[in-house]
Scaffold this active site. Sequence first.
Site, mmCIF file in Angstrom:
data_model
loop_
_atom_site.group_PDB
_atom_site.id
_atom_site.type_symbol
_atom_site.label_atom_id
_atom_site.label_comp_id
_atom_site.label_asym_id
_atom_site.label_seq_id
_atom_site.Cartn_x
_atom_site.Cartn_y
_atom_site.Cartn_z
ATOM 1 N N GLY A 22 -11.198 61.878 28.614
ATOM 2 C CA GLY A 22 -11.088 63.312 28.858
ATOM 3 C C GLY A 22 -10.351 63.625 30.140
ATOM 4 N N HIS A 25 -4.362 65.184 30.751
ATOM 5 C CA HIS A 25 -3.186 65.647 31.475
ATOM 6 C C HIS A 25 -1.940 65.287 30.667
ATOM 7 C CE1 HIS A 25 -2.870 61.439 32.455
ATOM 8 N NE2 HIS A 25 -4.035 61.461 33.075
ATOM 9 N N HIS A 28 -1.717 61.928 28.956
ATOM 10 C CA HIS A 28 -2.429 61.782 27.672
ATOM 11 C C HIS A 28 -1.627 62.437 26.544
ATOM 12 C CE1 HIS A 28 -6.047 61.590 30.454
ATOM 13 N NE2 HIS A 28 -6.166 60.491 29.744
ATOM 14 N N GLN A 52 -18.211 51.031 31.569
ATOM 15 C CA GLN A 52 -17.055 50.489 32.288
ATOM 16 C C GLN A 52 -17.004 50.904 33.747
ATOM 17 O OE1 GLN A 52 -14.278 52.657 29.509
ATOM 18 N NE2 GLN A 52 -12.992 52.724 31.322
ATOM 19 N N GLN A 139 0.585 52.498 30.004
ATOM 20 C CA GLN A 139 0.913 51.297 30.793
ATOM 21 C C GLN A 139 0.447 51.419 32.242
ATOM 22 O OE1 GLN A 139 5.100 50.812 30.087
ATOM 23 N NE2 GLN A 139 4.778 49.939 28.053
HETATM 24 O O1 PAF Z 1 -8.199 54.306 29.747
HETATM 25 C C1 PAF Z 1 -9.231 54.959 29.512
HETATM 26 O O2 PAF Z 1 -9.269 56.180 29.613
HETATM 27 C C2 PAF Z 1 -10.483 54.201 29.103
HETATM 28 O O3 PAF Z 1 -10.573 52.983 29.753
HETATM 29 C C3 PAF Z 1 -10.634 54.046 27.581
HETATM 30 C C4 PAF Z 1 -9.516 53.190 27.003
HETATM 31 C C5 PAF Z 1 -10.637 55.405 26.908
HETATM 32 C C6 PAF Z 1 -11.951 53.342 27.261
HETATM 33 O O4 PAF Z 1 -13.044 54.081 27.723
#
Ligand code: PAF
Length: 273
Positions: A22, A25, A28, A52, A139
């Site tokens: 989320g 920007h 994305h 994570q 990337q």
């Molecule tokens: O890059 C991200 O935003 C996150 O690491 C992902 C790939 C959505 C996994 O939570």
Amino acid sequence: MRDWSERHRLAGRRVGFVPTMGALHEGHLALVDEARRHSDVVVVSVFVNPLQFDVRADFDRYPRPIDDDLRACADAGVDAVYAPTAAAMYPPGFQTHVEPGPLAERLEGEHRPGHFRGVTTVVAKLFAAVRPHVAVFGQKDAQQLAVVRRMALDLDLGIEIVGMPTVREPDGLALSSRNRRLGPEQRAAAVVVSRALRSIEESLRQGTTDATVLVRRAAEVIDAEPLARLEHVEIVDPDTFEPVHTVDRPSLALAAVWFGEVRLIDNLLLSTG
Ligand code: PAF
């Protein structure tokens, strides 16, 4: 989510997927455009994945403007948004993880213990729900892209993983959801990250190939900015992420820099000759 995807698959459509946390920007939205080039329908997931984050405060402070995100997806013509709750993703009793290999041990893996295990686990779960033919990753998170590619290959997921070049602000700052947590002075200072990486490219062009010298020069650029605290800058092999000592083949320069409590990462592919 799976039923939705199955309907499109049965109708012969290719499903494209952009996983996100989320705070969407332009970067994305470039991933969404790329996904559309490879598929007939596009799904975006919005899920701030607790697994994570190695620091709880970073997870708590991560921006969650879900209404803005839904609007941005609608404006971009996204066909479905998948936004599961943490309780749905990790119900009581959850205990199975996807363990990445050595590719995930260095750099981000070293500085953020457990980070990539959280990424591979959530991405595997998102893939299982969305059932995409193709998934697009930025990337900017180069090591994440490599780790996910490896997972898709090793686990025979049959999903095409596409990498998309980093989108930058006009001054060079790589777009990131974390940028919105920077104060105005920190935002101005943050340009130093891409400038430091560019200094490596420039020195390389002038003939310096010793990675230690190149990295030292980049560190000096960052150290000259009082609001920046360098975590690491390195030059690595773009496939293995192992350190490169002489830059005589395409290599990846990466940096992680703190501005107050905000950690920014960036990277630049160095070409030779
Ligand atoms: O890059 C991200 O935003 C996150 O690491 C992902 C790939 C959505 C996994 O939570």
